[in-house]
Design a protein around this motif. Structure first.
Motif, PDB file in Angstrom:
ATOM      1  N   GLN A 193      -9.841  19.058  -9.102  1.00  0.00           N
ATOM      2  CA  GLN A 193     -10.403  17.723  -9.296  1.00  0.00           C
ATOM      3  C   GLN A 193      -9.425  16.816 -10.038  1.00  0.00           C
ATOM      4  N   THR A 194      -8.665  17.388 -10.974  1.00  0.00           N
ATOM      5  CA  THR A 194      -7.664  16.621 -11.710  1.00  0.00           C
ATOM      6  C   THR A 194      -6.573  16.120 -10.773  1.00  0.00           C
ATOM      7  N   ILE A 195      -6.110  16.998  -9.890  1.00  0.00           N
ATOM      8  CA  ILE A 195      -5.079  16.605  -8.917  1.00  0.00           C
ATOM      9  C   ILE A 195      -5.599  15.466  -8.037  1.00  0.00           C
ATOM     10  N   LYS A 196      -6.842  15.569  -7.597  1.00  0.00           N
ATOM     11  CA  LYS A 196      -7.426  14.536  -6.740  1.00  0.00           C
ATOM     12  C   LYS A 196      -7.558  13.199  -7.470  1.00  0.00           C
ATOM     13  N   ILE A 197      -7.954  13.244  -8.740  1.00  0.00           N
ATOM     14  CA  ILE A 197      -8.091  12.021  -9.537  1.00  0.00           C
ATOM     15  C   ILE A 197      -6.732  11.342  -9.699  1.00  0.00           C
ATOM     16  N   LEU A 198      -5.697  12.124 -10.004  1.00  0.00           N
ATOM     17  CA  LEU A 198      -4.358  11.564 -10.175  1.00  0.00           C
ATOM     18  C   LEU A 198      -3.837  10.964  -8.869  1.00  0.00           C
ATOM     19  N   LYS A 199      -4.062  11.688  -7.781  1.00  0.00           N
ATOM     20  CA  LYS A 199      -3.622  11.199  -6.471  1.00  0.00           C
ATOM     21  C   LYS A 199      -4.295   9.868  -6.148  1.00  0.00           C
ATOM     22  N   SER A 200      -5.593   9.782  -6.386  1.00  0.00           N
ATOM     23  CA  SER A 200      -6.332   8.553  -6.112  1.00  0.00           C
ATOM     24  C   SER A 200      -5.796   7.388  -6.940  1.00  0.00           C
ATOM     25  N   LYS A 201      -5.512   7.654  -8.201  1.00  0.00           N
ATOM     26  CA  LYS A 201      -4.987   6.601  -9.079  1.00  0.00           C
ATOM     27  C   LYS A 201      -3.614   6.134  -8.599  1.00  0.00           C
ATOM     28  N   TYR A 202      -2.774   7.085  -8.235  1.00  0.00           N
ATOM     29  CA  TYR A 202      -1.424   6.746  -7.746  1.00  0.00           C
ATOM     30  C   TYR A 202      -1.500   5.824  -6.529  1.00  0.00           C
ATOM     31  N   LEU A 203      -2.404   6.134  -5.606  1.00  0.00           N
ATOM     32  CA  LEU A 203      -2.508   5.365  -4.368  1.00  0.00           C
ATOM     33  C   LEU A 203      -3.113   3.979  -4.596  1.00  0.00           C
ATOM     34  N   ILE A 248      -0.467  27.147  -6.545  1.00  0.00           N
ATOM     35  CA  ILE A 248      -0.343  26.761  -5.127  1.00  0.00           C
ATOM     36  C   ILE A 248      -1.724  26.536  -4.509  1.00  0.00           C
ATOM     37  N   ASN A 249      -2.673  27.430  -4.800  1.00  0.00           N
ATOM     38  CA  ASN A 249      -4.033  27.281  -4.271  1.00  0.00           C
ATOM     39  C   ASN A 249      -4.667  25.974  -4.735  1.00  0.00           C
ATOM     40  N   THR A 250      -4.407  25.599  -5.985  1.00  0.00           N
ATOM     41  CA  THR A 250      -4.963  24.349  -6.523  1.00  0.00           C
ATOM     42  C   THR A 250      -4.414  23.144  -5.767  1.00  0.00           C
ATOM     43  N   PHE A 251      -3.116  23.116  -5.551  1.00  0.00           N
ATOM     44  CA  PHE A 251      -2.532  21.992  -4.809  1.00  0.00           C
ATOM     45  C   PHE A 251      -3.058  21.952  -3.372  1.00  0.00           C
ATOM     46  N   ARG A 252      -3.126  23.111  -2.744  1.00  0.00           N
ATOM     47  CA  ARG A 252      -3.600  23.156  -1.356  1.00  0.00           C
ATOM     48  C   ARG A 252      -5.046  22.654  -1.265  1.00  0.00           C
ATOM     49  N   THR A 253      -5.894  23.111  -2.177  1.00  0.00           N
ATOM     50  CA  THR A 253      -7.296  22.684  -2.194  1.00  0.00           C
ATOM     51  C   THR A 253      -7.406  21.177  -2.393  1.00  0.00           C
ATOM     52  N   SER A 254      -6.411  20.604  -3.047  1.00  0.00           N
ATOM     53  CA  SER A 254      -6.417  19.163  -3.355  1.00  0.00           C
ATOM     54  C   SER A 254      -5.764  18.331  -2.261  1.00  0.00           C
ATOM     55  N   GLY A 255      -5.351  18.975  -1.167  1.00  0.00           N
ATOM     56  CA  GLY A 255      -4.756  18.240  -0.059  1.00  0.00           C
ATOM     57  C   GLY A 255      -3.260  18.039  -0.176  1.00  0.00           C
ATOM     58  N   ILE A 256      -2.603  18.783  -1.046  1.00  0.00           N
ATOM     59  CA  ILE A 256      -1.147  18.699  -1.201  1.00  0.00           C
ATOM     60  C   ILE A 256      -0.535  19.923  -0.530  1.00  0.00           C
ATOM     61  N   MET A 273       0.846  -1.201   0.000  1.00  0.00           N
ATOM     62  CA  MET A 273       0.000   0.000   0.000  1.00  0.00           C
ATOM     63  C   MET A 273       0.878   1.247   0.000  1.00  0.00           C
ATOM     64  N   LYS A 274       0.670   2.129  -0.977  1.00  0.00           N
ATOM     65  CA  LYS A 274       1.466   3.353  -1.057  1.00  0.00           C
ATOM     66  C   LYS A 274       1.065   4.337   0.030  1.00  0.00           C
ATOM     67  N   LYS A 275       2.030   5.132   0.446  1.00  0.00           N
ATOM     68  CA  LYS A 275       1.740   6.194   1.397  1.00  0.00           C
ATOM     69  C   LYS A 275       1.111   7.373   0.666  1.00  0.00           C
ATOM     70  N   SER A 276       0.247   8.087   1.365  1.00  0.00           N
ATOM     71  CA  SER A 276      -0.483   9.195   0.727  1.00  0.00           C
ATOM     72  C   SER A 276       0.212  10.541   0.889  1.00  0.00           C
ATOM     73  N   ASN A 277       1.445  10.530   1.402  1.00  0.00           N
ATOM     74  CA  ASN A 277       2.133  11.803   1.618  1.00  0.00           C
ATOM     75  C   ASN A 277       2.827  12.267   0.335  1.00  0.00           C
ATOM     76  N   LEU A 278       2.066  12.912  -0.521  1.00  0.00           N
ATOM     77  CA  LEU A 278       2.578  13.419  -1.794  1.00  0.00           C
ATOM     78  C   LEU A 278       2.970  14.884  -1.660  1.00  0.00           C
ATOM     79  N   GLY A 279       3.956  15.264  -2.433  1.00  0.00           N
ATOM     80  CA  GLY A 279       4.377  16.660  -2.498  1.00  0.00           C
ATOM     81  C   GLY A 279       4.201  17.202  -3.906  1.00  0.00           C
ATOM     82  N   ALA A 280       4.660  18.426  -4.119  1.00  0.00           N
ATOM     83  CA  ALA A 280       4.592  19.045  -5.442  1.00  0.00           C
ATOM     84  C   ALA A 280       5.818  19.909  -5.661  1.00  0.00           C
ATOM     85  N   VAL A 281       6.354  19.845  -6.863  1.00  0.00           N
ATOM     86  CA  VAL A 281       7.447  20.717  -7.278  1.00  0.00           C
ATOM     87  C   VAL A 281       6.919  21.608  -8.395  1.00  0.00           C
TER      88      VAL A 281
END
Length: 373
Positions: free
Chosen positions: A112-122, A38-46, A1-9
């Motif tokens: 929503q795109t960030i959230k979809i990608l995060k979900s797929k990654y996990l 930055i606001n988009t990533f923050r809203t997405s939980g990153i 199981m992957k960890k959900s602690n994702l970052g952004a560069v």
């Protein structure tokens, strides 16, 4: 199981030479491009966000001084984007399992795109996740941190894309409803197009068809939605000629997507919920009343009323006059009193809307529809 602690560069170090203005500080509404990302990533939980700066770094750092992100200066920014990518990765917290990589040039990616990608990654076992729109790969990818040493030690020829192509078997493409993953801003014309997209207020026609396709809406239903869209726009144009100021984009998207959840119970409400989850709350509200509505006979005509009436004026994929539709339903439900009462109520509301439009434009609907054909 992957960890959900994702970052952004976020890469924000270039010269902006073709733009002639500093791209990270161009405005979209009240926020700059870098703040928007930055606001988009923050809203997405990153929350672990690294911003790599270089050219005119002090100006960007000043804008972000209260944002809580970590700004890292790439002293070698003149050598190109790859050097900034490496600087950003090296600054990531060691606890991060993977990271989004996004140039500030692509500022309007949806939460929503960030959230979809995060979900797929996990959920999957792949180390590289790409978003795609209509089959075309865009930004931002998620890159598992196992690739950090490989990227850092690469000879950098061909850029990051060339490095990651060697590991295609460990990658996955995720369809998203977001055209902006392909929209960068290298020139003033690009910025103008992005600004128009930012102000669109609804999914574009291309995004609507993508949504219909990915939700598996049958072709006959899509044809119906297309005709409802045409009828809605004809009514809109006539009303706007007579003092109204309806947003064409909202009406068109609402009509194209109004039967998105046709196969579900209470499909108007179900479709509205889907659109709200995709980030289009207003379009969802318009869709929510296309089956049943309460019309204020003395009030202004609303977007909801336009869609409601247009839907009643289209049988399958053909325009029909209101009384013809009602006659058909009267025969169809002749032996079902409850269903007949419901149909009578719906068509009474449609007649109220039709009357309101006639009072505004001074014409009957068949003439309006015919004139715009």
């Amino acid at each position: 199981m992957k960890k959900s602690n994702l970052g952004a560069v976020v890469i924000s170090a270039g010269y902006s030479s073709r733009m002639k203005e500093l791209k990270p500080l161009l405005k979209f509404g009240e926020y700059t491009a870098i703040e928007t990302v930055i606001n988009t990533f923050r809203t997405s939980g990153i929350d672990n966000i690294i911003v790599v700066v270089g050219y005119r770094d002090n100006e960007i750092i000043e804008v972000l001084k209260n944002s809580g992100v970590k700004c890292v200066k790439n002293e070698d920014y003149s050598k190109g984007m790859y050097s900034s990518i490496v600087s950003g990765m090296e600054a990531l917290d060691d606890k991060i399992s993977g990271f989004f990589m996004l140039p500030v040039d692509i500022p309007l990616v949806k939460s929503q795109t960030i959230k979809i990608l995060k979900s797929k990654y996990l959920q999957c076992d792949k180390g590289i996740i790409y978003p795609s729109f209509n089959g075309e790969i865009g930004h931002p990818p998620i890159i598992d941190c196992k690739y950090k040493p490989i990227i850092v030690s690469s000879d950098r020829s061909g850029g990051l894309k060339k490095v990651l192509e060697k590991y295609n078997e460990d990658s996955a493409k995720v369809p998203v409803f977001d055209k902006s993953i392909l929209m960068d801003m290298d020139t003033q014309e690009d910025y103008k197009n992005l600004t128009e997209y930012f102000n669109f207020s609804a999914p574009t026609v291309e995004e609507c068809y993508c949504i219909l396709d990915l939700y598996g809406v049958p072709y006959n239903i899509i044809r119906h939605c297309v005709e409802v869209s045409k009828v809605s726009l004809k009514i809109l144009y006539k009303l706007n000629e007579n003092g109204y100021n309806f947003n064409k984009n909202v009406i068109q998207a609402s009509a194209l997507l109004h039967d998105l959840a046709r196969s579900k119970k209470n499909h108007a409400e179900a479709g509205a919920k889907i659109l709200e989850e995709l980030g289009y709350k207003h379009v969802g509200k318009v869709i929510s009343t296309h089956m049943d509505i309460e019309v204020d006979e003395n009030g202004l005509i609303t977007e909801n009323e336009i869609l409601y009436l247009a839907d009643k004026l289209v049988k399958e994929d053909k325009y029909v006059e209101l009384y013809h539709r009602f006659s058909e339903y009267s025969l169809k439900f002749d032996s079902n009193i409850e269903a007949l009462k419901k149909m009578q109520k719906r068509f009474k509301e449609a007649e109220k809307i039709e009357k309101k439009i006639r009072n505004v434009v001074g014409e009957i609907l068949p003439d309006i529809i015919e004139r715009f054909n």
